[in-house]
Design a protein around this motif. Structure first.
Motif, short mmCIF file in Angstrom:
data_model
loop_
_atom_site.label_atom_id
_atom_site.label_comp_id
_atom_site.label_asym_id
_atom_site.label_seq_id
_atom_site.Cartn_x
_atom_site.Cartn_y
_atom_site.Cartn_z
N HIS A 233 52.48 -27.61 24.04
CA HIS A 233 52.70 -28.49 25.20
C HIS A 233 51.38 -28.73 25.92
CE1 HIS A 233 53.91 -30.08 29.01
NE2 HIS A 233 53.65 -28.97 29.67
N CYS A 235 49.64 -30.83 29.34
CA CYS A 235 49.93 -31.53 30.59
C CYS A 235 48.75 -31.33 31.52
CB CYS A 235 51.20 -30.96 31.23
SG CYS A 235 50.98 -29.28 31.84
N ASP A 336 57.50 -34.52 31.08
CA ASP A 336 56.05 -34.39 31.15
C ASP A 336 55.59 -32.94 31.22
OD1 ASP A 336 55.60 -37.07 31.05
OD2 ASP A 336 54.59 -37.23 32.99
N CYS A 337 56.44 -32.10 31.80
CA CYS A 337 56.08 -30.71 32.03
C CYS A 337 57.37 -29.97 32.33
CB CYS A 337 55.13 -30.63 33.23
SG CYS A 337 54.35 -29.02 33.48
N GLY A 338 57.28 -28.67 32.53
CA GLY A 338 58.42 -27.98 33.09
C GLY A 338 58.66 -28.51 34.50
ZN LIG Z 1 53.13 -28.48 31.71
#
Ligand SMILES: [Zn+2]
Length: 381
Positions: A233, A235, A336-338
């Motif tokens: 992941h 970001c 996009d992210c957690g």
């Molecule tokens: Zn993230």
């Protein structure tokens, strides 16, 4: 096969859980009492994520102190910190709103995790009907536990790296053994490594290639078949509705990032100003054959920092545009992210963590619906 869709991992912890963590840090409640509140938050997270129609879910990382510190400490305040760690490590990130997050500092060897992600996953498995994914932290983040300069007496940098690679491999293998369908490695420090922020020394050391090589030491321990289900992941950070490296050009990161031999990538994109340019970069730099696996690009179609809920049509349109540059068999969608990588997060732009949870589930539902619509349009449903 329809376009796959997968979350990054975290959800805001309910206000009640954040208060319980503070009480635990203050010694007002026992670990058992904290666990009861965590259990309730995990159960609620799993049930509501399953209700969105998502094919794969997570427990919202409700038990983790953060995506980066779960192996090291029970809480962000440092409760339960391992005895060979001190609280005063490097800033791993300074965010645009001025706040920062700090890592512990390793004081002696050997380096071992106190908690593995699978310890949380095993609890989540009991509560879930749908397949679960689990996020783990990248070795490149934990590499920053070791002092930037010099060596720890009696524990060389290379000894540390060997222990670190062993622990990260074990963290991933335990997740699969516990029943994870997919495991993604959080690599938020990748883009930050290109930031060159004088206030945060490590970001000016040109460490990206070192990070990539270290992460590949872990990935190379897995077979091609296993790596199909191991992701990375990327970001620009996401904490208290702020970022740490959104101003770094993706073109500086992506050619290096795809050198990692992972089978899929969860890539922040919904909040980019020029998405089409990034889709094009993904098409150019992602590999059809990364040491035996094709690299699938899961593009971010949901911005967890913005309370406005994206429509399914917006999600569909992002995927259709991306499919002009990325082959549809190597295209996926993600957030996009957690939604809250750190346990203590009031979600200021949302007004409260509880409201931000409601918003998150609506956003996930849009991601699932919009991805289905794109699959139909592209003839792969
Ligand atoms: Zn993230």
């Amino acid at each position: 096969m329809p376009i796959p869709t997968e979350p990054v991992g975290s959800l805001p912890r309910p206000a009640k859980l954040q208060a319980a963590i503070a009480d635990y840090d203050a010694g007002k409640i026992t670990h058992e009492e904290l666990k009861a509140v965590q259990d309730a938050a995990c159960k609620d997270s799993i049930e509501r994520m399953e209700a969105t129609g998502a094919p794969i879910i997570s427990d919202g990382e409700q038990r983790a102190s953060s995506f980066a510190t779960y192996p090291l400490a029970e809480t962000l305040a440092g409760t339960g910190l391992a005895s060979n760690l001190a609280g005063d490590g490097q800033y791993f990130a300074i965010f645009t709103d001025g706040h920062h997050r700090q890592l512990p500092r390793l004081t002696s060897g050997p380096f071992r995790y106190k908690t593995y992600a699978a310890d949380y996953l095993r609890e989540a498995m009991k509560m879930a009907d749908k397949p679960l994914k689990q996020a783990v932290i990248a070795p490149s983040m934990l590499y920053l536990l070791y002092p930037l300069d010099g060596e720890i007496e009696g524990y060389t940098r290379e000894q540390f790296m060997e222990d670190l690679v062993d622990e990260c491999e074990k963290d991933i293998r335990l997740c699969f053994a516990a029943g994870a369908k997919r495991v993604s490695i959080d690599f938020t420090e990748g883009r930050l490594a290109c930031r060159n922020d004088p206030n945060n020394p490590w970001t000016g050391r040109g460490m990206l290639e070192e990070f990539i090589a270290l992460n590949n030491r872990v990935l190379d321990r897995f077979s091609a078949e296993e790596r199909k289900n191991i992701g990375i992941h990327t970001c620009p950070g996401g904490d208290c509705d702020a970022t740490h490296s959104a101003d770094v050009d993706y073109a500086e990161l992506l050619p290096s990032m795809f050198k990692m031999n992972a089978g899929y990538f969860l890539i922040q994109l919904a909040s980019e100003t020029d998405k089409e340019r990034v889709y094009k970069l993904l098409g150019e730099h992602s590999r059809e054959d990364a040491n035996g696996v094709p690299q699938v690009c899961f593009i971010g179609v949901i911005n967890p920092q913005n309370p406005r809920v994206e429509t399914p049509e917006e999600v569909r349109d992002d995927l259709l545009l991306a499919s002009k540059y990325i082959p549809v068999e190597r295209l996926g969608s993600t957030d996009d992210c957690g939604f809250s990588p750190f346990s203590i997060d009031v979600k200021p732009k949302h007004g409260s963590p509880d409201f931000a949870r409601d918003v998150a589930f609506q956003k996930i539902e849009s991601r699932v619906k919009g991805t289905q619509m794109a699959s139909e349009e592209l003839g792969v449903a």
